[in-house]
Design a protein around this motif. Structure first.
Motif, PDB file in Angstrom:
ATOM      1  N   LEU B  40     -14.046   2.580  -1.264  1.00 39.05           N
ATOM      2  CA  LEU B  40     -12.744   3.127  -0.846  1.00 39.05           C
ATOM      3  C   LEU B  40     -12.245   4.211  -1.800  1.00 39.05           C
ATOM      4  CD1 LEU B  40     -10.992  -0.192   0.239  1.00 39.05           C
ATOM      5  CD2 LEU B  40     -12.054   1.512   1.724  1.00 39.05           C
ATOM      6  N   GLN B  73      -2.514  -8.784  -1.148  1.00 38.16           N
ATOM      7  CA  GLN B  73      -1.776  -8.108  -0.077  1.00 38.16           C
ATOM      8  C   GLN B  73      -2.512  -6.867   0.408  1.00 38.16           C
ATOM      9  OE1 GLN B  73       1.144  -9.220   1.180  1.00 38.16           O
ATOM     10  NE2 GLN B  73       1.123 -10.970  -0.191  1.00 38.16           N
ATOM     11  N   CYS B  74      -2.996  -6.058  -0.520  1.00 40.18           N
ATOM     12  CA  CYS B  74      -3.661  -4.819  -0.134  1.00 40.18           C
ATOM     13  C   CYS B  74      -4.931  -5.125   0.649  1.00 40.18           C
ATOM     14  CB  CYS B  74      -3.970  -3.982  -1.382  1.00 40.18           C
ATOM     15  SG  CYS B  74      -4.777  -2.421  -0.986  1.00 40.18           S
ATOM     16  N   ALA B  77      -4.050  -6.103   4.080  1.00 38.25           N
ATOM     17  CA  ALA B  77      -3.594  -4.939   4.855  1.00 38.25           C
ATOM     18  C   ALA B  77      -4.779  -4.055   5.239  1.00 38.25           C
ATOM     19  CB  ALA B  77      -2.559  -4.144   4.065  1.00 38.25           C
ATOM     20  N   LEU B  78      -5.769  -3.949   4.353  1.00 36.90           N
ATOM     21  CA  LEU B  78      -6.988  -3.200   4.679  1.00 36.90           C
ATOM     22  C   LEU B  78      -7.709  -3.870   5.845  1.00 36.90           C
ATOM     23  CD1 LEU B  78      -8.332  -2.394   1.095  1.00 36.90           C
ATOM     24  CD2 LEU B  78      -7.878  -0.692   2.870  1.00 36.90           C
ATOM     25  N   LEU B  81      -6.262  -3.138   9.013  1.00 38.86           N
ATOM     26  CA  LEU B  81      -6.602  -1.772   9.462  1.00 38.86           C
ATOM     27  C   LEU B  81      -8.070  -1.692   9.895  1.00 38.86           C
ATOM     28  CD1 LEU B  81      -4.786   0.440   6.770  1.00 38.86           C
ATOM     29  CD2 LEU B  81      -4.232   0.300   9.205  1.00 38.86           C
ATOM     30  N   GLY B  82      -8.738  -2.829   9.924  1.00 37.26           N
ATOM     31  CA  GLY B  82     -10.128  -2.837  10.388  1.00 37.26           C
ATOM     32  C   GLY B  82     -11.120  -2.380   9.330  1.00 37.26           C
ATOM     33  N   VAL B  83     -10.695  -2.344   8.070  1.00 37.47           N
ATOM     34  CA  VAL B  83     -11.619  -1.957   6.997  1.00 37.47           C
ATOM     35  C   VAL B  83     -12.441  -3.175   6.599  1.00 37.47           C
ATOM     36  CG1 VAL B  83     -11.773  -1.132   4.600  1.00 37.47           C
ATOM     37  CG2 VAL B  83     -10.056  -0.168   6.152  1.00 37.47           C
ATOM     38  N   ASP B  91      -4.634  -7.132  -5.923  1.00 36.92           N
ATOM     39  CA  ASP B  91      -3.569  -6.147  -6.104  1.00 36.92           C
ATOM     40  C   ASP B  91      -3.432  -5.722  -7.571  1.00 36.92           C
ATOM     41  OD1 ASP B  91      -2.920  -6.295  -3.368  1.00 36.92           O
ATOM     42  OD2 ASP B  91      -1.694  -8.075  -3.722  1.00 36.92           O
ATOM     43  N   LEU B  94      -6.455  -3.724  -8.744  1.00 35.74           N
ATOM     44  CA  LEU B  94      -6.366  -2.352  -8.243  1.00 35.74           C
ATOM     45  C   LEU B  94      -5.745  -1.396  -9.258  1.00 35.74           C
ATOM     46  CD1 LEU B  94      -5.367  -2.531  -4.492  1.00 35.74           C
ATOM     47  CD2 LEU B  94      -6.962  -0.897  -5.513  1.00 35.74           C
TER      48      LEU B  94
END
Lengths: 317, 317
Positions: B40, B73-74, B77-78, B81-83, B91, B94
């Protein structure tokens, strides 16, 4: 096809309303990229993301920006590492930035990345960055020229503004993803969302060919006033108008777009200006423009579209 | 100066112990970078970060990897988004990746970035990536060649291994930040942490000049066995040895480093192998090597340093 030009938060609210009432394949929302910037290796597109989150129902309606149910673990860990966290990256928001940067590193343009991100968010209408070229909004202030984020976030809009400059705009062309249908006369009209004319709408208008096209009056244009009762709901617009020595009411907005504007939607609180706007040759709709909820966004979208259709009919005759 | 070569989790525990008992300015820990990869848009350095988090007291001791008090959380959320979130980015973790990528984008080498990150984490000893050049550990399996992360995370070490390859190692030189003092004879010795010889230590040994230097016996070398009672505490070492048709005990480790090893620290449970190790000319220390807490890490570090000093004295005579 209906086109809308938008900045961030205020524009995002109307964009959501438009997406609710216009068939998705007939709506193209063009977003300002003049505020975009690089931060910690990521490409941050504040206005684009604000509109995308609003359209996908991911936005935080209380805070007014960013994602709902956001957490800040990463930002706090960055601060603990001594990183200047002047720009607050939320943990969930980071997912969007990571997806974007990996698409950009893979060779995608900003427009390509936007198409992929909106697809993954389930956004059905077209949401497009104004250009794939770098354009940086610079705010000329008493204390020198500042980048928009420097002015907006770091200095909290405190320095008095004297002028604006869109660095790179001379080499920037509009993204074909919206400009193709726009210039071909396919568009049934343009709505200027209630965004800041100086820093949200002007960057789009400044792209090669855009203002010239509008001045030829090839399509009707309606602006939804970002001022209500002589002040801006959120953001520095009222302060900017004052510092620039301009009047701070809906007439200032009408004057700003005078060379191509056909109609204007103003708030009930500004009804007194309707006669003067009409005297300037504008069509006017008066309604509640304070988008405190989705219902108001939707009805404001309907009023704007009706006014646009009305202006379009006059255009045709 | 004492040097230590380390992989991730197991090595990180001894590294923490070493940092507790060696004066910081006299300790250089060299970390495998063969597992590093791009994800990413970020540069992920799993072994480096494991050791850094352990040294800074930021590591999660329960889970065994990543940061304490981590949230996801990230990552979630990814996923929304279908990642493909095959690699779990925490988090807080990161923050390290964002700091690193912004340093790298600013022109820093991996070594520069490591120095900056460790400084910000308050790590007093020197913690260095083995090289600034890209080296990718490839695992040759029955189902083809896999990158290390593909093998380790995605396929959970399931495919049987046949061999290992360090892609790029022919063009990779050791980072001067550790190799300068190492080759100048300033080092009082090298400790091989209880890390996987094939995928954690061999990449470092394979860098230009490293194995050759060690073979000239210019400094004493002590290995802390990554095997206890014929099995690996964590990770695929025991499975790998079996698949490669090798014995699965401390003698296999001794044989692996036979061309330069002076001493070995083995667990009480492997005391039976002490005579055989001595017959092979090695100095041996037997103790508890199961680093279940910081105290054991510290005492294992002390035993390793004493054995190294003992080997050094023999070297000198």
């Amino acid at each position: 096809m209906i086109h809308a030009f938008s900045g961030g938060v205020g524009g995002a609210k109307l964009a959501r309303g438009l997406a609710d009432v216009v068939q998705p394949s007939h709506l193209t929302i063009v977003v300002n990229t003049g505020d975009d910037f690089d931060y910690l290796g990521l490409r941050i597109m504040p206005d684009f993301d604000s509109v995308a989150y609003a359209l996908a129902g991911l936005n935080d309606t209380e805070r007014g920006w960013g994602r709902a149910d956001e957490t800040w673990q990463c930002r706090d860990a960055l601060a603990a590492l001594g990183v200047d966290t002047w720009f607050s990256l939320g943990d969930r928001d980071l997912a969007t930035h990571l997806l974007r940067i990996s698409l950009l590193k893979g060779g995608a343009t900003a427009t390509d990345a936007a198409a992929e991100i909106t697809r993954r968010m389930g956004i059905a209408c077209r949401l497009v960055p104004m250009t794939d070229h770098p354009v940086n909004t610079m705010v000329v202030t008493e204390s020198g020229e500042l980048s928009f984020q420097e002015y907006f976030v770091r200095q909290r809009c405190e320095p008095a503004v004297a002028a604006f400059r869109f660095a790179g705009v001379n080499r920037a062309t509009p993204s074909a993803a919206w400009f193709h249908t726009f210039k071909q006369g396919v568009s049934r009209g343009l709505i200027l969302c209630p965004s800041n004319p100086f820093v949200s709408i002007d960057p789009i208008l400044s792209l090669a060919g855009v203002r010239g096209l509008l001045r030829r009056r090839v399509l009707p244009v309606v602006a939804v006033s970002p001022l209500v009762g002589g002040t801006s709901i959120k953001g520095p617009l009222a302060k900017m108008l004052t510092e620039l020595g301009q009047r701070c009411d809906v007439l200032a907005i009408a004057d700003h777009y005078a060379d191509f504007l056909d109609g204007m939607v103003i708030d009930n609180r500004d009804a007194e200006f309707e006669p003067e706007l009409r005297r300037r040759g504008l069509h006017v709709a008066v309604c509640d423009t304070m988008m405190v909820g989705r219902e108001v966004s939707r009805s404001l979208a309907r009023v704007s579209l009706e006014l646009l259709a009305h202006c379009g009919a006059k255009h045709a005759t």
